[in-house]
Design a protein around this motif. Sequence first.
Motif, PDB file in Angstrom:
ATOM      1  N   ASN A   1      18.010   0.468 -82.621  1.00 57.88           N
ATOM      2  CA  ASN A   1      19.084  -0.093 -81.785  1.00 57.88           C
ATOM      3  C   ASN A   1      20.405   0.502 -82.265  1.00 57.88           C
ATOM      4  N   ASP A   2      20.588   1.797 -82.086  1.00 60.49           N
ATOM      5  CA  ASP A   2      21.720   2.503 -82.683  1.00 60.49           C
ATOM      6  C   ASP A   2      22.452   3.250 -81.570  1.00 60.49           C
TER       7      ASP A   2
ATOM      8  N   LEU B   1      25.329   4.707 -81.506  1.00 58.55           N
ATOM      9  CA  LEU B   1      25.946   5.975 -81.907  1.00 58.55           C
ATOM     10  C   LEU B   1      24.934   7.115 -81.888  1.00 58.55           C
TER      11      LEU B   1
ATOM     12  N   PHE C   1      18.267  -2.523 -75.921  1.00 54.91           N
ATOM     13  CA  PHE C   1      18.506  -1.096 -76.149  1.00 54.91           C
ATOM     14  C   PHE C   1      17.353  -0.327 -75.492  1.00 54.91           C
TER      15      PHE C   1
ATOM     16  N   HIS D   1      26.120 -11.331 -70.053  1.00 57.13           N
ATOM     17  CA  HIS D   1      25.294 -10.754 -71.132  1.00 57.13           C
ATOM     18  C   HIS D   1      24.302  -9.675 -70.665  1.00 57.13           C
TER      19      HIS D   1
ATOM     20  N   HIS E   1      23.590  -7.079 -72.061  1.00 60.04           N
ATOM     21  CA  HIS E   1      22.938  -6.413 -73.198  1.00 60.04           C
ATOM     22  C   HIS E   1      21.663  -7.132 -73.615  1.00 60.04           C
ATOM     23  N   LYS E   2      21.305  -8.207 -72.931  1.00 55.71           N
ATOM     24  CA  LYS E   2      20.059  -8.906 -73.258  1.00 55.71           C
ATOM     25  C   LYS E   2      19.033  -8.624 -72.160  1.00 55.71           C
TER      26      LYS E   2
ATOM     27  N   ALA F   1      25.992  -2.054 -71.063  1.00 52.81           N
ATOM     28  CA  ALA F   1      25.441  -2.972 -72.060  1.00 52.81           C
ATOM     29  C   ALA F   1      26.115  -2.950 -73.426  1.00 52.81           C
ATOM     30  N   HIS F   2      26.674  -1.816 -73.847  1.00 51.05           N
ATOM     31  CA  HIS F   2      26.983  -1.698 -75.268  1.00 51.05           C
ATOM     32  C   HIS F   2      28.438  -1.327 -75.549  1.00 51.05           C
ATOM     33  N   PRO F   3      28.935  -1.704 -76.737  1.00 56.30           N
ATOM     34  CA  PRO F   3      30.391  -1.702 -76.942  1.00 56.30           C
ATOM     35  C   PRO F   3      31.052  -0.334 -77.115  1.00 56.30           C
ATOM     36  N   ILE F   4      30.375   0.672 -77.681  1.00 52.71           N
ATOM     37  CA  ILE F   4      31.071   1.957 -77.803  1.00 52.71           C
ATOM     38  C   ILE F   4      31.351   2.490 -76.404  1.00 52.71           C
TER      39      ILE F   4
ATOM     40  N   ALA G   1      34.242   0.573 -74.994  1.00 58.67           N
ATOM     41  CA  ALA G   1      35.531   0.896 -75.620  1.00 58.67           C
ATOM     42  C   ALA G   1      36.090   2.214 -75.095  1.00 58.67           C
TER      43      ALA G   1
ATOM     44  N   ARG H   1      32.202  -4.824 -69.634  1.00 58.07           N
ATOM     45  CA  ARG H   1      30.804  -4.891 -70.083  1.00 58.07           C
ATOM     46  C   ARG H   1      30.215  -6.241 -69.700  1.00 58.07           C
ATOM     47  N   GLU H   2      30.593  -7.286 -70.421  1.00 60.35           N
ATOM     48  CA  GLU H   2      29.941  -8.575 -70.160  1.00 60.35           C
ATOM     49  C   GLU H   2      30.321  -9.176 -68.808  1.00 60.35           C
TER      50      GLU H   2
END
Lengths: 549, 186
Positions: free
Chosen positions: A51-52, A54, A216, A325, A327-328, A367-370, A373, A392-393
């Motif tokens: 779950n990475d 980056l 992910f 949510h 990302h779930k 879904a994800h923060p990077i 951002a 995102r959310e």
Amino acid sequence: VTVDAVIVGSGPGGSAVADVLTAAGWSVIILEKGRNHLLTEDGSLGSGFSNDELKFTRRHFLGPDPLLEPRSFRRSPADGDRLFVGEVNSVPTTVGGGGVHADGKTPRFREIDFALASELGGIDDATVADWPIGYDDLEPFYAEAERSIGVSGDASANPFAAWRSGPYPMPPGAPMYAGLITSAAAEQHGLHPYPAPTAANSVPYDGRPACNNCGFCSYYGCPIGAKGDPIGPLRRALATGRAELRPETFVTRVVVRNGRAEGVEIRLPDGTDEFVSARHVVLAAGAIETPRLALLSGLEHPMLGRNLMFHFQTFVLGHFAQRLHPHKGRSVTHVHDDAVLPVTGPDATGAGLPWFRGGLVEHAGPAHPIGEALIVPWGADHKDTMRRSDFRERLWGFIMQGEDLPQATNRVDLDPRIRDVHGLPVARITYAPHRHELVASAHHAAVMQRVLATAGADWSAVWTSPTPNGSDTTGSSSPIPISRHLMGTLRMGDDPTTSVCDRWGRWHGIENLVIADSSPFPTGAGYGPTLTLVALALRTARGLTGLVQ
Amino acid sequence: VPEFFTPAEYETCRAACARLIPTDDDPGADGAGVVEYIDGLLGAFSVQPPRIWAGGPTSGRFGGPKGFAEFMTLTPLEELGWRMRIEGSLGLAEREWNGPVVGWQQRYREGLSELGADFSTAALDEQDRRLHAVPDFTALLYEHACEGMYAAPEYGGNRELVGWQYIGFAGDVQPRGYSDAEVSEL
């Protein structure tokens, strides 16, 4: 040593062929230019998937590295030799191929998708054609493909679905909260959302666990082996003892003499070259790298590399007051098929088209923060925007995988100057969408915006990939399609003058050279190609073993 | 001690990142260690295995082995690609088959220089003005600042998970995952 078959590419197509051939007693070598993170030698899970965000979305973990293996792109020859060099439509180069990074949506095509020319007729400036086989020919292999990789779904939920000989191997997994909201709104608009057919285990299956909803999924390899990447077929093939999987092995040339494929030349990790002798050569490197390899090998056909198709993606995202949510769960759990139905009448003829079709509409969000951002501005407001998670959310909507009509001018050829790290010419993509795609996109985007308003979105926005005539090749208005659905560059058909391979995937005139990815697709429909290419590869492999005539 | 930056570059980079993702009631780039993340990326090859790809399958934060803490070994080709990206082609024939490649190290060295040796002591609105004056470099810096703020902490930023905590993001949840109820309900 001469093996029965050498398979170029370990993705869903190559793995399906390896599974069938080894089960029939054939010896095979599977060549994969990328690394093996999917399976260890004893068949247990590799440990590299994680779950990475980056590693998977920013650092090219699944390959290719666009510095080592760039591609070039131009909209048309009017752009000169190229408009851009770098990452163009990179499907993962790793054991498991494109199956690894996908979120596993595995719809079947419909009956009409195999007979577009005869059912709906041609369209100017497009090479619309019937497939040489029909849905009925492929149905048993669709069913086998769903069992082979493990697909969950509800056979009764989609009123537009093609006929099926049986149920899905697994029931659908947990529906995502946001998808329930947009599904309810879609139903209010007379649409027919249903649980997305998904190659992720909803229950333990084939010795692998149920998906645990980590979120992910799209862009990531599955750390627990719950995804229907080609792990099942690869494990079975390797377990026979008749398959050898060779990662980090790059095929530089297919050797053809006197109308027969003799094997392939390979470059090993240490830089040395070898020849692999084989009775059959199976190309399953994807609809960009397969035609590139054919061109590098000196193979010739007037249609080779032509009719490259993606899906014309229309993104319609709305902003919601509450958190959703996204990302779930497994990235997408709801889809609807209403936009794949052909539109005729004034909406089409008013745009100068006899008909148009959109594609599968996925209910989806970021879904994800990077990733979030990067679209939030820097400075004093950055953190408040991220706290509210406006991008995102609170963002959710639709992605339509719009049908991309085949055009002979959309093609893969060899770039005249740019080389890969091995010194070989890279694939050059020449591509511009047909007017059909733009008309269908605009038509259905308006519907999707109305649904989002009903669902409670306070605003919504539309954009597409590619952006027609866009010249900002690195931004959000790029003419380079980001769809990883690649099809059509070695068209299949019965006429050797208008098609590269026959209905069994065999290169016309080179009987032991067969294609087992999405390159043979004459048309691309509005559905992701994975399940269809697996079904086609299973049929092609059965053609090789003589079990199907 | 920085692995790539000089102490002066380190201070300029830290101050610039603090303008991109400021500290407010919660830590920003400074508190998350974003400059350490960037220095660790530019100096990735000063350790072996290089600090490019964290291992897997889990971090240990929700159970399972602490695999993220051990970085993965690169193949020779992968190392070539990442050295080209970070160091540039440096005039080496084996990196310039398609022409010279400017690496991140050079872009940082030049970009931080353009921000000025007195950047970290300049007034905040003057700092913002200088960042806007070098948009290409600031865009690169912001990409890396976002990575350092919101990537897994094993990469050197997101210290003590401050980047995830203030936005309420749980991060890598394997092997626990989410329950069906957490997926389907608010």
